[in-house]
Design an enzyme around this catalytic site. Sequence first.
Site, mmCIF file in Angstrom:
data_model
loop_
_atom_site.group_PDB
_atom_site.id
_atom_site.type_symbol
_atom_site.label_atom_id
_atom_site.label_comp_id
_atom_site.label_asym_id
_atom_site.label_seq_id
_atom_site.Cartn_x
_atom_site.Cartn_y
_atom_site.Cartn_z
ATOM 1 N N LYS A 130 0.869 -1.186 0.000
ATOM 2 C CA LYS A 130 0.000 0.000 0.000
ATOM 3 C C LYS A 130 0.899 1.227 0.000
ATOM 4 C CE LYS A 130 -4.420 1.099 0.155
ATOM 5 N NZ LYS A 130 -5.598 0.374 -0.339
ATOM 6 N N ASP A 170 -6.924 4.439 -4.705
ATOM 7 C CA ASP A 170 -7.607 4.290 -3.410
ATOM 8 C C ASP A 170 -8.228 5.659 -3.131
ATOM 9 O OD1 ASP A 170 -7.844 2.338 -0.982
ATOM 10 O OD2 ASP A 170 -7.284 4.207 -0.039
HETATM 11 P P1 NDP Z 1 -13.046 7.694 -2.936
HETATM 12 O O1 NDP Z 1 -11.959 8.673 -2.774
HETATM 13 O O2 NDP Z 1 -13.628 7.478 -4.297
HETATM 14 O O3 NDP Z 1 -14.257 8.028 -1.941
HETATM 15 C C1 NDP Z 1 -14.053 8.109 -0.567
HETATM 16 C C2 NDP Z 1 -15.365 8.490 0.089
HETATM 17 O O4 NDP Z 1 -15.232 8.399 1.487
HETATM 18 C C3 NDP Z 1 -15.804 9.922 -0.207
HETATM 19 O O5 NDP Z 1 -17.201 9.958 -0.181
HETATM 20 C C4 NDP Z 1 -15.212 10.699 0.974
HETATM 21 O O6 NDP Z 1 -15.873 11.916 1.245
HETATM 22 C C5 NDP Z 1 -15.442 9.699 2.090
HETATM 23 N N1 NDP Z 1 -14.452 9.872 3.164
HETATM 24 C C6 NDP Z 1 -13.102 9.857 3.057
HETATM 25 N N2 NDP Z 1 -12.523 10.067 4.249
HETATM 26 C C7 NDP Z 1 -13.553 10.228 5.114
HETATM 27 C C8 NDP Z 1 -13.625 10.476 6.506
HETATM 28 N N3 NDP Z 1 -12.504 10.590 7.244
HETATM 29 N N4 NDP Z 1 -14.863 10.566 7.068
HETATM 30 C C9 NDP Z 1 -15.988 10.436 6.326
HETATM 31 N N5 NDP Z 1 -15.973 10.194 5.009
HETATM 32 C C10 NDP Z 1 -14.781 10.093 4.430
HETATM 33 O O7 NDP Z 1 -12.474 6.326 -2.336
HETATM 34 P P2 NDP Z 1 -12.927 4.838 -2.629
HETATM 35 O O8 NDP Z 1 -14.390 4.770 -2.803
HETATM 36 O O9 NDP Z 1 -12.050 4.290 -3.672
HETATM 37 O O10 NDP Z 1 -12.502 4.113 -1.259
HETATM 38 C C11 NDP Z 1 -13.390 4.029 -0.133
HETATM 39 C C12 NDP Z 1 -12.902 2.937 0.793
HETATM 40 O O11 NDP Z 1 -12.855 1.675 0.081
HETATM 41 C C13 NDP Z 1 -11.507 3.124 1.373
HETATM 42 O O12 NDP Z 1 -11.460 2.559 2.664
HETATM 43 C C14 NDP Z 1 -10.637 2.282 0.446
HETATM 44 O O13 NDP Z 1 -9.435 1.872 1.062
HETATM 45 C C15 NDP Z 1 -11.560 1.107 0.208
HETATM 46 N N6 NDP Z 1 -11.258 0.314 -0.975
HETATM 47 C C16 NDP Z 1 -11.239 0.894 -2.211
HETATM 48 C C17 NDP Z 1 -10.998 0.119 -3.321
HETATM 49 C C18 NDP Z 1 -11.107 0.671 -4.704
HETATM 50 O O14 NDP Z 1 -11.084 -0.136 -5.659
HETATM 51 N N7 NDP Z 1 -11.258 1.976 -4.903
HETATM 52 C C19 NDP Z 1 -10.616 -1.299 -3.205
HETATM 53 C C20 NDP Z 1 -10.765 -1.826 -1.858
HETATM 54 C C21 NDP Z 1 -11.032 -1.023 -0.803
HETATM 55 P P3 NDP Z 1 -15.249 13.308 0.699
HETATM 56 O O15 NDP Z 1 -15.520 13.314 -0.777
HETATM 57 O O16 NDP Z 1 -15.990 14.381 1.429
HETATM 58 O O17 NDP Z 1 -13.806 13.287 1.025
#
Ligand code: NDP
Length: 452
Positions: A130, A170
């Site tokens: 990571k 991510d």
């Molecule tokens: P994105 O950046 O596309 O979206 C993240 C989302 O989470 C946004 O809505 C963001 O809100 C919100 N968010 C981020 N930090 C916080 C916080 N501290 N409190 C509340 N909301 C928060 O990321 P992904 O959808 O790609 O990833 C989401 C999760 O899934 C992560 O844990 C990631 O590690 C996991 N994941 C992702 C994969 C992938 O293929 N993308 C694969 C496996 C796991 P805002 O826009 O306001 O920041």
Amino acid sequence: MAISDHVGFEDFMTGVERRNPHQTEFVQAVREVAEDIFDYIADKEKYHEYQILRRIAEPDRVVSFRVCWEDDSGNIRVQRGWRVQNNNSIGPYKGGIRFHPSVTESVLKFLAFEQTFKNSLTGLPLGGGKGGSNFNPKGKSEHEIMRFCQSFMTELYRHVGEDTDVPAGDIGVGAREIGFMFGQYKRITNRFTGVLTGKGLEFGGSLVRTEATGYGAVYFLENMLKHINSSVEGKSAVISGSGNVATHAAEKILQLGGKVLTLSDSQGFIHDPDGINQEKLDWVKRQKGVLRGPLSAYTDEFGGGSSFNSGERPWGVTCDIAMPCATQNELVGQEAETLVKNGCMAVSEGANMPTDLDGIKVFKDAGICYAPGKASNAGGVAVSGLEMSQNSERISWEEETLQEQLQSIMKGIHDRCLEYGEKEDGKVDYVKGANIAGFVKVADAMLAYGVV
Ligand code: NDP
């Protein structure tokens, strides 16, 4: 040495805490896994003798580096970047890159540790890693993002490669950022190889990669519900997040006949009792994706009975299914109790470690279907693995083939969880199942290599 002479679980954890001071997320992730592994290896001398768990909980290496870039006003900015290469026993290191101000070495070590088990569970030859930076992409212009990504890759390129370490996206790193980083890698090395996944379709990306994590988390949920003779159809779902994972999880819930009540971002959550249908979801995707705007604008756009709950999380909304898809530790013990009390029957994690240790205990004690992220969100890395295969073959597979493979991989992960997690009363401890199934493959490869 007799097995009874080996170090006990709490002593093991004391050692982990001592060696990783102030790295609370990493220690939390190790504790969650080690508890199950200790039970499993209690009578297996070889794993003790070769200190397998101790070795998996020590990354192969952590690379930390300075990332300098120039903002649009000509100021020089300095950020910190990392790549954590946790374990490459069963394949090249593989895991996303996160750009978010909350990124620390501890967060990336926990994610790389989890990724090792997750990647093993997929059945594909992928090790765990990571990376990321404390860079905050919010409010930055496209040119600032580009300069940052180029500077980040100017150091990272020496540590990655298609057979060494293959990063992906991510939080804060989507197709745009992957494009900037891939462009810089290609420019520095003069090589066009599958060094990153999540690439654009025009330059080696795979169909279905964008949807894979969210869709996969719902496929896993479907498998869990099928196991208890139920299904997604007609169920209500509370989902957190509004990024890649959350919006695609919501989309698949809709396709399977479920109703989506909430989505959230870092400012709060929207609750739409009428349900977030595909039209509303498409608006959210554009608003949070291309426009990078706030989710709160949803209520102005759609009105009705919808509300935006500022600074709150959605777990108090009554539902059948909960899917935390935003970030780590976003669902804590008390919120888990509320979900259970309100009749929630299944939780499928789209995010990594979104439920804290207290919350996990609540779900386990209540005996509801609970899938930890390392099992349920593995669809993304699985299709990334398929992107690597396509890049090696220099060929692109059809969407139908990839959709089938994703479903089949998620079913395979579910089966592996059953193998090690099914209890005598027929209930399934998916945490235990995922931890042990993920561990065994990596551990056995490590045993084969001897002490290295
Ligand atoms: P994105 O950046 O596309 O979206 C993240 C989302 O989470 C946004 O809505 C963001 O809100 C919100 N968010 C981020 N930090 C916080 C916080 N501290 N409190 C509340 N909301 C928060 O990321 P992904 O959808 O790609 O990833 C989401 C999760 O899934 C992560 O844990 C990631 O590690 C996991 N994941 C992702 C994969 C992938 O293929 N993308 C694969 C496996 C796991 P805002 O826009 O306001 O920041």
